[in-house]
Design a protein around this motif. Structure first.
Motif, PDB file in Angstrom:
ATOM      1  N   LEU A  42      -9.373   3.926   3.773  1.00  0.00           N
ATOM      2  CA  LEU A  42      -9.517   5.329   3.386  1.00  0.00           C
ATOM      3  C   LEU A  42      -8.932   5.623   2.010  1.00  0.00           C
ATOM      4  N   LYS A  43      -8.168   4.664   1.469  1.00  0.00           N
ATOM      5  CA  LYS A  43      -7.484   4.843   0.175  1.00  0.00           C
ATOM      6  C   LYS A  43      -6.606   6.104   0.200  1.00  0.00           C
ATOM      7  N   ASP A  44      -5.861   6.247   1.275  1.00  0.00           N
ATOM      8  CA  ASP A  44      -5.001   7.423   1.471  1.00  0.00           C
ATOM      9  C   ASP A  44      -3.551   6.964   1.451  1.00  0.00           C
ATOM     10  N   ILE A  45      -2.863   7.168   0.327  1.00  0.00           N
ATOM     11  CA  ILE A  45      -1.486   6.710   0.188  1.00  0.00           C
ATOM     12  C   ILE A  45      -0.532   7.568   0.997  1.00  0.00           C
ATOM     13  N   LYS A  46      -0.863   8.847   1.194  1.00  0.00           N
ATOM     14  CA  LYS A  46       0.017   9.720   1.977  1.00  0.00           C
ATOM     15  C   LYS A  46       0.058   9.279   3.434  1.00  0.00           C
ATOM     16  N   LEU A  47      -1.092   8.907   3.971  1.00  0.00           N
ATOM     17  CA  LEU A  47      -1.102   8.387   5.331  1.00  0.00           C
ATOM     18  C   LEU A  47      -0.297   7.096   5.432  1.00  0.00           C
ATOM     19  N   ALA A  48      -0.382   6.264   4.394  1.00  0.00           N
ATOM     20  CA  ALA A  48       0.378   5.008   4.404  1.00  0.00           C
ATOM     21  C   ALA A  48       1.878   5.275   4.409  1.00  0.00           C
TER      22      ALA A  48
ATOM     23  N   SER B  73      -0.899  -3.549  -1.688  1.00  0.00           N
ATOM     24  CA  SER B  73      -2.192  -3.453  -2.369  1.00  0.00           C
ATOM     25  C   SER B  73      -2.608  -1.998  -2.540  1.00  0.00           C
ATOM     26  N   LEU B  74      -2.355  -1.180  -1.516  1.00  0.00           N
ATOM     27  CA  LEU B  74      -2.672   0.248  -1.621  1.00  0.00           C
ATOM     28  C   LEU B  74      -1.784   0.932  -2.659  1.00  0.00           C
ATOM     29  N   LEU B  75      -0.527   0.539  -2.739  1.00  0.00           N
ATOM     30  CA  LEU B  75       0.365   1.101  -3.752  1.00  0.00           C
ATOM     31  C   LEU B  75      -0.141   0.786  -5.151  1.00  0.00           C
ATOM     32  N   CYS B  76      -0.544  -0.460  -5.372  1.00  0.00           N
ATOM     33  CA  CYS B  76      -1.052  -0.852  -6.696  1.00  0.00           C
ATOM     34  C   CYS B  76      -2.304  -0.061  -7.060  1.00  0.00           C
ATOM     35  N   MET B  77      -3.080   0.301  -6.073  1.00  0.00           N
ATOM     36  CA  MET B  77      -4.329   1.003  -6.329  1.00  0.00           C
ATOM     37  C   MET B  77      -4.120   2.495  -6.599  1.00  0.00           C
ATOM     38  N   MET B  78      -3.146   3.126  -5.899  1.00  0.00           N
ATOM     39  CA  MET B  78      -3.067   4.578  -5.888  1.00  0.00           C
ATOM     40  C   MET B  78      -1.817   5.157  -6.545  1.00  0.00           C
ATOM     41  N   GLU B  79      -0.753   4.377  -6.738  1.00  0.00           N
ATOM     42  CA  GLU B  79       0.511   4.936  -7.193  1.00  0.00           C
ATOM     43  C   GLU B  79       0.752   4.671  -8.673  1.00  0.00           C
ATOM     44  N   GLN B  80       1.733   5.402  -9.226  1.00  0.00           N
ATOM     45  CA  GLN B  80       2.166   5.163 -10.599  1.00  0.00           C
ATOM     46  C   GLN B  80       2.883   3.823 -10.690  1.00  0.00           C
ATOM     47  N   ILE B  81       2.896   3.263 -11.891  1.00  0.00           N
ATOM     48  CA  ILE B  81       3.424   1.913 -12.048  1.00  0.00           C
ATOM     49  C   ILE B  81       4.917   1.859 -11.758  1.00  0.00           C
ATOM     50  N   ASP B  82       5.671   2.922 -12.064  1.00  0.00           N
ATOM     51  CA  ASP B  82       7.105   2.916 -11.779  1.00  0.00           C
ATOM     52  C   ASP B  82       7.359   2.833 -10.281  1.00  0.00           C
ATOM     53  N   VAL B  83       6.574   3.555  -9.503  1.00  0.00           N
ATOM     54  CA  VAL B  83       6.714   3.504  -8.048  1.00  0.00           C
ATOM     55  C   VAL B  83       6.318   2.126  -7.524  1.00  0.00           C
ATOM     56  N   VAL B  84       5.264   1.563  -8.079  1.00  0.00           N
ATOM     57  CA  VAL B  84       4.810   0.240  -7.647  1.00  0.00           C
ATOM     58  C   VAL B  84       5.890  -0.806  -7.897  1.00  0.00           C
ATOM     59  N   LEU B  85       6.492  -0.784  -9.083  1.00  0.00           N
ATOM     60  CA  LEU B  85       7.521  -1.766  -9.406  1.00  0.00           C
ATOM     61  C   LEU B  85       8.760  -1.574  -8.540  1.00  0.00           C
ATOM     62  N   LYS B  86       9.086  -0.332  -8.200  1.00  0.00           N
ATOM     63  CA  LYS B  86      10.240  -0.077  -7.334  1.00  0.00           C
ATOM     64  C   LYS B  86      10.011  -0.684  -5.956  1.00  0.00           C
ATOM     65  N   TRP B  87       8.837  -0.437  -5.381  1.00  0.00           N
ATOM     66  CA  TRP B  87       8.525  -1.031  -4.083  1.00  0.00           C
ATOM     67  C   TRP B  87       8.469  -2.552  -4.172  1.00  0.00           C
ATOM     68  N   TYR B  88       7.911  -3.076  -5.264  1.00  0.00           N
ATOM     69  CA  TYR B  88       7.790  -4.528  -5.418  1.00  0.00           C
ATOM     70  C   TYR B  88       9.165  -5.184  -5.451  1.00  0.00           C
ATOM     71  N   LYS B  89      10.103  -4.563  -6.134  1.00  0.00           N
ATOM     72  CA  LYS B  89      11.453  -5.119  -6.227  1.00  0.00           C
ATOM     73  C   LYS B  89      12.145  -5.099  -4.874  1.00  0.00           C
ATOM     74  N   GLU B  90      11.916  -4.052  -4.087  1.00  0.00           N
ATOM     75  CA  GLU B  90      12.593  -3.932  -2.800  1.00  0.00           C
ATOM     76  C   GLU B  90      11.941  -4.781  -1.709  1.00  0.00           C
ATOM     77  N   MET B  91      10.637  -5.005  -1.804  1.00  0.00           N
ATOM     78  CA  MET B  91       9.930  -5.680  -0.727  1.00  0.00           C
ATOM     79  C   MET B  91       9.812  -7.177  -0.944  1.00  0.00           C
ATOM     80  N   SER B  92       9.629  -7.613  -2.184  1.00  0.00           N
ATOM     81  CA  SER B  92       9.284  -8.999  -2.453  1.00  0.00           C
ATOM     82  C   SER B  92      10.374  -9.942  -1.963  1.00  0.00           C
ATOM     83  N   SER B  93       9.957 -10.942  -1.184  1.00  0.00           N
ATOM     84  CA  SER B  93      10.789 -12.034  -0.675  1.00  0.00           C
ATOM     85  C   SER B  93      11.805 -11.597   0.366  1.00  0.00           C
ATOM     86  N   SER B  94      11.912 -10.310   0.647  1.00  0.00           N
ATOM     87  CA  SER B  94      12.802  -9.892   1.726  1.00  0.00           C
ATOM     88  C   SER B  94      12.003  -9.346   2.900  1.00  0.00           C
ATOM     89  N   LEU B  95      11.019  -8.504   2.619  1.00  0.00           N
ATOM     90  CA  LEU B  95      10.155  -7.984   3.677  1.00  0.00           C
ATOM     91  C   LEU B  95       8.850  -8.761   3.789  1.00  0.00           C
TER      92      LEU B  95
END
Length: 679
Positions: free
Chosen positions: A420-426, A456-478
């Protein structure tokens, strides 16, 4: 005594404080001290003066894990740490999702191997020296204690789940003429039908196998065969369960129900249906678990979607006639069948949910998983209102595992959010997943799939600062990013014009083991070489290009040589040229001739610019020779540029002239050949 003195002193302080309280006019107000909480705060002389009532709390019984839960609430997740199951051995820290799956399965395989050794050689594990001796932590007694031919010995072996020994002892009792009770025979059938007539192993403990939903989504269409399941039939013809069932002097409803459930579980759906017809002929009634198994087997009994739905309704009508009350698993089995009924399932799924509400049965996560799969499957997606209502309902409740398919809900719901490309639902779904113990429904594989889709949905729909923040927190830990996640991140950096972060992405690619992925390398080089950047960024890009060049050149026994493509060669040459690394750029130009590829005009122009910047006319002349050897129409333009923009020595001019005369001679030869043809 100390407690008494402490209590007496505290009450004395209360009395002293009460004596100090004076009303306007100088009068002192006296209070009466009592052990009753209701007596506190009541005045004796003046009822107008109020005192706050002191209520002594009742004794609270704390949970056994209260202290641990309190301590756990003070600790946050470390975004740089791997999953806790890998922290015992730093050498086994996984680099990517494949390593994570391999290492987690290896640990589980080790546990199963230990259980197997203990079961096969119990005589070596009979030492129980422990102080204090806690029975629940001691090894189980797996050796039969009752010897001889008796029904009690058979019961003991059935209890110990020794399939082969139980069957052998049952046959010996029958041959000896010793009658076996119906209850014990049914227990033996339960054991045989559960394990599929095979010996019990740790891998067979679960009733359901993981990965069923993934096979439903991705399995190609196969020719329909009545009663066969895609996983392959494991129910042998005339096995011990069928043999014992046939020689039973009397059979009750439990005997038939056990056989039906065993046949469905192990892939013999057609035989299960025939066994159910036999149950009806004997005027027995099936239980709710048997009906649940039969409803699950419907897709393997009928080919057409409408026929499947009609057969499911037949079983539901039989339940009503036999006064069998459906439970949660009944409706989940029905929805699971509707997943494989196409448009019929989409039109009837909501009716099933309404019937559950009418019977006051609360849905589980598996119920919502089946519903979302049915309604949001295919190109024609339903509006986001249904999944929004589902998330509202899930967010108001706390769930416990009730169905093996409960674990699939979060991954399915996140896939719907991506479709659905709905980031709010995600975001709402992620909040629900992190609520309470809902995260426990996700094992390693499902957790990685869930976060991969979310990223993948974050990369498609969110600003790059938000994407990098999630990437730093999730990568290799979650989760461990997949190659698709890296491609999505590169595209997000490109859309946000933050290409200066590409070197850090390249470092992550090396750590994840993606430095030999051709598609990722092509995308990375293309973004770095597409346009010119400031010198500092160009130097960082050139360093990445150097490491990519080393990856192409290194050879290992277990790895094949990574072949150069024309586009990759051109990108690396551009990056070296823009960084002023002329010699390395020329080395890359020589690769074009080795692999029979032709460089583009942009690559040759950038190389000449680099040679001019570093004052290397020899490399410029070599470039002209290379262009002439390819017979490119741009070779004359490159020669003219070299003559005008470089300070050439006499020897270099002669070399350049010789290249020119060679081309001219080839032109004159072609002219003479044409003249001779005219003659």
């Amino acid at each position: 005594m100390a407690a008494r003195r402490l209590g007496a002193s505290s009450w004395q302080q209360v009395v002293l404080l009460s004596r100090r309280c004076c009303l306007p006019g100088g009068r002192r107000e006296r209070y009466r001290c009592s052990s009753s909480s209701t007596a506190l705060g009541k005045t004796v002389e003046n009822s107008e003066v109020t005192q706050e009532e002191i209520v002594l709390p009742r004794r609270k019984t704390w949970d056994k894990l209260a202290v641990l839960q309190t301590l756990a609430s003070t600790v946050n997740r470390d975004p740089t740490a791997a999953h806790y199951m890998f922290q015992d051995d730093p050498f086994l820290m996984p680099r990517n999702a494949a390593n994570s799956r391999l290492f987690s399965l290896s640990k589980e395989s080790g546990r199963n191997a230990a259980k197997y050794i203990i079961k096969q050689f119990p005589q070596y594990f009979d030492k129980t020296f422990a102080e204090p001796n806690i029975p629940c932590l001691m090894p189980e007694t797996l050796t039969p204690q009752i010897e001889g031919l008796s029904e009690e010995a058979l019961k003991e072996r059935i209890h110990l789940r020794r399939v082969k020994d139980s069957v052998d002892l049952f046959d010996q009792l029958i041959q000896a003429g010793t009658p076996v009770s119906l209850e014990t025979t049914n227990s033996l059938l339960d054991l045989l039908c559960f394990y599929g007539d095979g010996e019990s192993t740790p891998e067979k403990e679960d009733l359901e196998e993981p990965g069923v939903n993934a096979s439903e989504q991705k399995a190609p269409k196969r020719e329909f065969q009545r009663g066969s399941q895609p996983s392959g039939s494991r129910w042998r013809e005339n096995n011990n369960a069928e043999r014992i069932f046939k020689i039973m002097p009397e059979r009750n409803a439990h005997s038939y129900c056990t056989m039906i459930r065993g046949m469905v579980k192990h892939g013999a759906s057609a035989k299960a249906y025939d066994m159910y017809i036999g149950l009806l002929n004997e005027r027995h009634k099936a239980d709710v678990h048997t009906f649940n198994a039969l409803i699950t087997a419907v897709p393997y009994l009928k080919e057409r979607f409408l026929e499947r739905w009609e057969l499911a309704k037949v079983f539901l009508n039989h339940m009503a006639q036999q006064e069998v009350q459906p439970n949660l698993l009944t409706f989940n089995a029905l929805l699971k069948t509707l997943r494989r009924c196409g448009g019929v399932g989409r039109s009837t799924a909501l009716l099933v949910i309404k019937e559950m509400e009418a019977l006051d049965i609360e849905p589980s996560l598996a119920t919502y998983d089946h519903l979302l799969f049915i309604l949001y499957r295919g190109a024609d997606l339903c509006p986001s209102g249904i999944i929004s209502e589902v998330l509202d309902d899930v967010g108001k409740r706390s769930f416990t595992p009730q169905d093996p398919d409960d674990a699939n809900f979060f991954a399915t719901a996140m896939q719907v959010c991506c479709d659905l490309k709905d980031i709010k639902l995600a975001y709402r779904l992620n909040k629900v997943m992190e609520k309470g113990d809902n995260w426990k429904f996700l094992d390693m594989d499902r957790l990685n799939a869930y976060w991969s889709k979310f990223f993948s949905l974050l990369c498609m729909m969110e600003q790059i600062d938000v994407v990098l923040k999630w990437y730093k927190e999730m990568s290799s830990s979650l989760f461990y990013p997949t190659p698709k996640n890296i491609l999505d991140l590169l595209q997000a950096l490109d859309a946000a014009n933050h290409l200066e972060l590409i070197p850090s992405v390249w470092e992550d690619m090396k750590q994840l083991g993606f430095n030999r992925r051709q598609d990722l390398l092509e995308e990375l080089l293309s973004l770095m070489s597409r346009e010119r950047h400031p010198d500092e960024i160009q130097l960082a890009f050139a360093k990445c290009a150097e490491e990519i060049k080393a990856v192409h050149e290194q050879t290992r026994r277990e790895q094949s040589l990574l072949e150069w493509t024309g586009s990759a060669l051109g990108h690396v040459t551009l990056l070296f040229s823009r960084a002023g690394r002329t010699q390395e750029a020329w080395n890359m130009m020589e690769h074009f001739q080795q692999i029979n590829r032709i460089p583009t005009d942009q690559v040759m122009d950038e190389f000449l610019n680099c040679a001019k910047q570093t004052n290397c006319p020899d490399e410029a002349i070599k470039m002209v020779k290379l262009a002439a050897s390819f017979g490119l129409p741009s070779s004359q333009r490159l020669k003219n540029r070299t003559e005008k923009e470089f300070e050439l020595s006499e020897k270099q001019k002669k070399t350049l002239e010789s290249i020119k005369s060679d081309s001219d001679s080839s032109d004159s030869d072609s002219d003479s050949d044409s003249d001779s043809d005219r003659d």
